[in-house]
Enzyme design. Structure first.
Site, PDB file in Angstrom:
ATOM      1  N   GLU A   1       5.807   9.921   8.376  1.00 53.65           N
ATOM      2  CA  GLU A   1       6.314   9.651   7.030  1.00 53.65           C
ATOM      3  C   GLU A   1       6.979  10.903   6.468  1.00 53.65           C
ATOM      4  O   GLU A   1       6.370  11.965   6.386  1.00 53.65           O
ATOM      5  CB  GLU A   1       5.163   9.219   6.112  1.00 53.65           C
ATOM      6  CG  GLU A   1       5.630   8.800   4.734  1.00 53.65           C
ATOM      7  CD  GLU A   1       4.489   8.284   3.870  1.00 53.65           C
ATOM      8  OE1 GLU A   1       4.685   7.301   3.145  1.00 53.65           O
ATOM      9  OE2 GLU A   1       3.390   8.868   3.930  1.00 53.65           O
TER      10      GLU A   1
ATOM     11  N   CYS B   1       5.886   5.016  -0.908  1.00 53.31           N
ATOM     12  CA  CYS B   1       5.087   4.689   0.280  1.00 53.31           C
ATOM     13  C   CYS B   1       5.636   3.470   0.999  1.00 53.31           C
ATOM     14  O   CYS B   1       5.478   3.340   2.214  1.00 53.31           O
ATOM     15  CB  CYS B   1       3.634   4.458  -0.114  1.00 53.31           C
ATOM     16  SG  CYS B   1       3.394   3.199  -1.383  1.00 53.31           S
TER      17      CYS B   1
ATOM     18  N   GLY C   1      -2.215   7.796  -2.137  1.00 55.16           N
ATOM     19  CA  GLY C   1      -1.651   9.064  -1.711  1.00 55.16           C
ATOM     20  C   GLY C   1      -1.538   9.142  -0.203  1.00 55.16           C
ATOM     21  O   GLY C   1      -1.441   8.111   0.480  1.00 55.16           O
TER      22      GLY C   1
ATOM     23  N   THR D   1      -2.232   9.782   3.856  1.00 59.65           N
ATOM     24  CA  THR D   1      -3.268   9.299   4.774  1.00 59.65           C
ATOM     25  C   THR D   1      -4.290  10.393   5.096  1.00 59.65           C
ATOM     26  O   THR D   1      -5.488  10.112   5.212  1.00 59.65           O
ATOM     27  CB  THR D   1      -2.606   8.779   6.063  1.00 59.65           C
ATOM     28  OG1 THR D   1      -1.763   7.668   5.722  1.00 59.65           O
ATOM     29  CG2 THR D   1      -3.638   8.302   7.068  1.00 59.65           C
TER      30      THR D   1
ATOM     31  N   LYS E   1      -7.443  11.139 -12.360  1.00 59.67           N
ATOM     32  CA  LYS E   1      -6.875  12.419 -11.927  1.00 59.67           C
ATOM     33  C   LYS E   1      -5.428  12.230 -11.502  1.00 59.67           C
ATOM     34  O   LYS E   1      -5.139  11.656 -10.452  1.00 59.67           O
ATOM     35  CB  LYS E   1      -7.662  13.027 -10.757  1.00 59.67           C
ATOM     36  CG  LYS E   1      -7.333  14.536 -10.598  1.00 59.67           C
ATOM     37  CD  LYS E   1      -7.435  15.021  -9.181  1.00 59.67           C
ATOM     38  CE  LYS E   1      -6.142  15.007  -8.428  1.00 59.67           C
ATOM     39  NZ  LYS E   1      -5.071  15.874  -8.951  1.00 59.67           N
TER      40      LYS E   1
ATOM     41  N   GLY F   1      -6.643  10.530   2.319  1.00 60.44           N
ATOM     42  CA  GLY F   1      -7.428   9.296   2.335  1.00 60.44           C
ATOM     43  C   GLY F   1      -8.563   9.346   3.347  1.00 60.44           C
ATOM     44  O   GLY F   1      -9.677   8.878   3.075  1.00 60.44           O
TER      45      GLY F   1
ATOM     46  N   GLU G   1      -4.848   3.355  -0.779  1.00 59.62           N
ATOM     47  CA  GLU G   1      -3.468   2.918  -0.551  1.00 59.62           C
ATOM     48  C   GLU G   1      -2.719   4.146  -0.079  1.00 59.62           C
ATOM     49  O   GLU G   1      -2.476   5.068  -0.852  1.00 59.62           O
ATOM     50  CB  GLU G   1      -2.875   2.326  -1.832  1.00 59.62           C
ATOM     51  CG  GLU G   1      -1.621   1.498  -1.598  1.00 59.62           C
ATOM     52  CD  GLU G   1      -0.362   2.300  -1.859  1.00 59.62           C
ATOM     53  OE1 GLU G   1       0.246   2.780  -0.871  1.00 59.62           O
ATOM     54  OE2 GLU G   1       0.017   2.435  -3.024  1.00 59.62           O
TER      55      GLU G   1
END
Length: 507
Positions: free
Chosen positions: A402, A301, A245, A247, A188, A250, A267
């Site tokens: 971030e 990242c 992608g 956090t 995806k 995730g 990651e």
């Protein structure tokens, strides 16, 4: 190995991309919402791709499970899987220029960077092919009248969810080891940047046909993460998810995986420190810090987004850095002179700009940048100037969250303990850069920093042979390296009796 000449059905020109997705081994129109992708340099729509619906995901996952169990694939020896990966690598190399142009149009990245990403993807397939062909299982020490063996078997169906900031390289990083391990894959791509993944899907589809292997071993399913991605993660046929992608996403994947008792690799984000010690070589450090944050327009990242400079050098170093950041060439990725391209999407540009506005409100000094560039060349694109901020405490939001854009925040430090305390005061633990002439300092500080990757007098260098991942909220698991294939397999132990007496055997 001979390779076919480039053909348009594999890598169409930007804007001419077919609106089909790869489901159950066939290219067909998706039944989900349309996915519009635009050129970040101009704002113009490139094409509209039909998205994959929940029903499409179900069809792809069901077919992938059958393909993964097909004896033609399941029993294929490692050297034959390696041949498939070499074939894919060769096709990627053959179409490198077209893939690079497609990615630049879709992401805004410079042609130099997208070509490097394409070459990296081909190299990943080759490295993993070599690792697969030379991988070994073990005969473990016996403690009785039996032989003990440990071997690895495929998981089955892998959900691979990749980000918009480095398509094709991220795709290959998951797809190559998953196929080498004997799995099928549901790929995806990010909603904003589906085009190069679809082109890679056509290449893999061709390679599978060339090798006489099941076509449903790969599906490419673009669409919104909240629909397509969620359906992949939740599908009962999916035995592992590999995600790169944010956090927050995730965490959501991890919660679903916990309910399924399913392995995941995550990651995730970063707020990586880059450190200039008092003895650092000025020219090397300046070049490295600039490249670490402003290459890829900061959309990385592992971007070195927090700069720590020893107080004795802080003013002079920051002044020189600001002058060089101001001189970086901003422009479209198609211009060979461009160093900093547009951001991936206007909505993301606005997200970055909002963080800089927040920094101003918190009292930051904007040393350079802090706005979109002016002029006709930049009017319709998603551009933002390289920005250097300082004058903030480490607790400020822009020092902790971030931003994922060309924004660097600078902070002084007094000594090693002060540095380590500040650098580690973050929820992230992805990467770090150290700039020093002293090997002992580099070794000692690298061991004290909570970062899974540490660069010393360099930055953003990668090897397919070296594991990559995160600590803390930067993720779980590792990709790359020889053990990268094992991350997509289950370990099985065998005990083989050699004829000795069994418990409870008749006397």
């Amino acid at each position: 190995m001979t390779v076919d000449a480039p053909v348009n059905d594999l890598v169409p020109a930007p804007g001419a991309t077919p609106d089909e997705v790869l489901v159950a081994g066939e290219w067909r129109r998706g039944t989900g919402a349309p996915v519009e992708t635009a050129d970040p340099a101009t704002g113009r729509t490139l094409t509209t791709v039909t998205g994959a619906s929940v029903a499409d995901v179900d069809a792809a996952a069901t077919a992938a499970a059958h393909a993964a169990a097909d004896p033609d694939w399941r029993r294929l020896p490692p050297h034959r899987r390696a041949r498939l990966l070499h074939r894919i690598a060769a096709l990627v190399d053959t179409h490198a220029d077209a893939l690079s142009a497609l990615q630049t149009a879709d992401t805004g990245k410079t042609r130099a960077e997208t070509l490097a990403l394409v070459r990296s993807a081909a190299a990943t397939f080759r490295y993993v092919a070599a690792a697969a062909e030379t991988a070994e299982d073990a005969v473990t020490p016996s403690r009785g009248d039996y032989v003990t063996l440990s071997r690895h078997a495929p998981i089955g169906v892998i959900g691979a969810i990749t980000p918009w900031n480095s398509p094709i390289a991220s795709d290959a990083q998951k797809l190559a080891p998953a196929l080498a391990a004997g799995n099928a894959v549901l790929l995806k791509p990010a909603e904003w940047t589906p085009l190069v993944a679809l082109a890679l899907g056509r290449i893999v589809h061709r390679a599978l046909a060339d090798e006489g292997l099941p076509a449903a071993l790969l599906a490419v399913l673009p669409g919104p993460g909240t629909v397509t991605g969620d359906a992949i993660v939740r599908h009962p046929a999916v035995g592992k998810v590999a995600f790169t992608g944010g956090t927050r996403t995730g965490r959501a994947i991890g919660r679903i995986a916990a309910d399924k008792i399913m392995p995941v690799s995550l990651e995730l984000g970063g707020k990586s420190p880059t450190v200039v010690f008092a003895d650092a070589d000025t020219e090397t450090a300046l070049a490295g810090v600039l490249f670490g944050i402003f290459s890829s327009s900061g959309q990385s990242c592992i971007a070195g987004s927090r700069l720590f400079v020893h107080r004795s050098r802080y003013d002079a170093f920051l002044a020189a850095l600001t002058d060089r950041a101001r001189a970086l060439r901003v422009g479209p990725g198609t211009d060979p002179a461009t160093q900093v391209g547009p951001l991936v999407h206007h909505r993301h540009r606005d997200h970055v700009a909002a963080y800089v506005d927040l920094a101003r409100a918190e009292g930051a000094r904007v040393r350079c940048g802090g706005a979109a560039p002016e002029g006709e060349r930049y009017r319709d694109g998603a551009y933002y100037l390289p920005t250097v901020l300082d004058g903030l405490p480490p607790t400020a939001r822009v020092c902790r969250e971030e931003i994922f854009g060309p924004v660097l925040v600078a902070l002084p430090f007094d000594d090693e303990d002060d540095l380590v305390a500040q650098a580690n005061d973050t929820v992230y633990g992805l990467a770090c850069g150290l700039w020093t002439r002293d090997a002992a300092t580099a070794w000692r500080v690298a061991g004290r920093i909570d970062a899974a990757t540490v660069w010393i007098n360099t930055y953003k260098q990668f090897s397919a042979a070296t594991p990559f991942g995160g600590m803390k909220q930067s993720g779980l698991g590792r990709e790359k390296g020889r053990d990268g294939i094992r991350a997509y397999q289950r370990q099985q132990s065998l005990y083989w009796g050699t004829g000795g007496p069994l418990p409870w055997a008749a006397a």
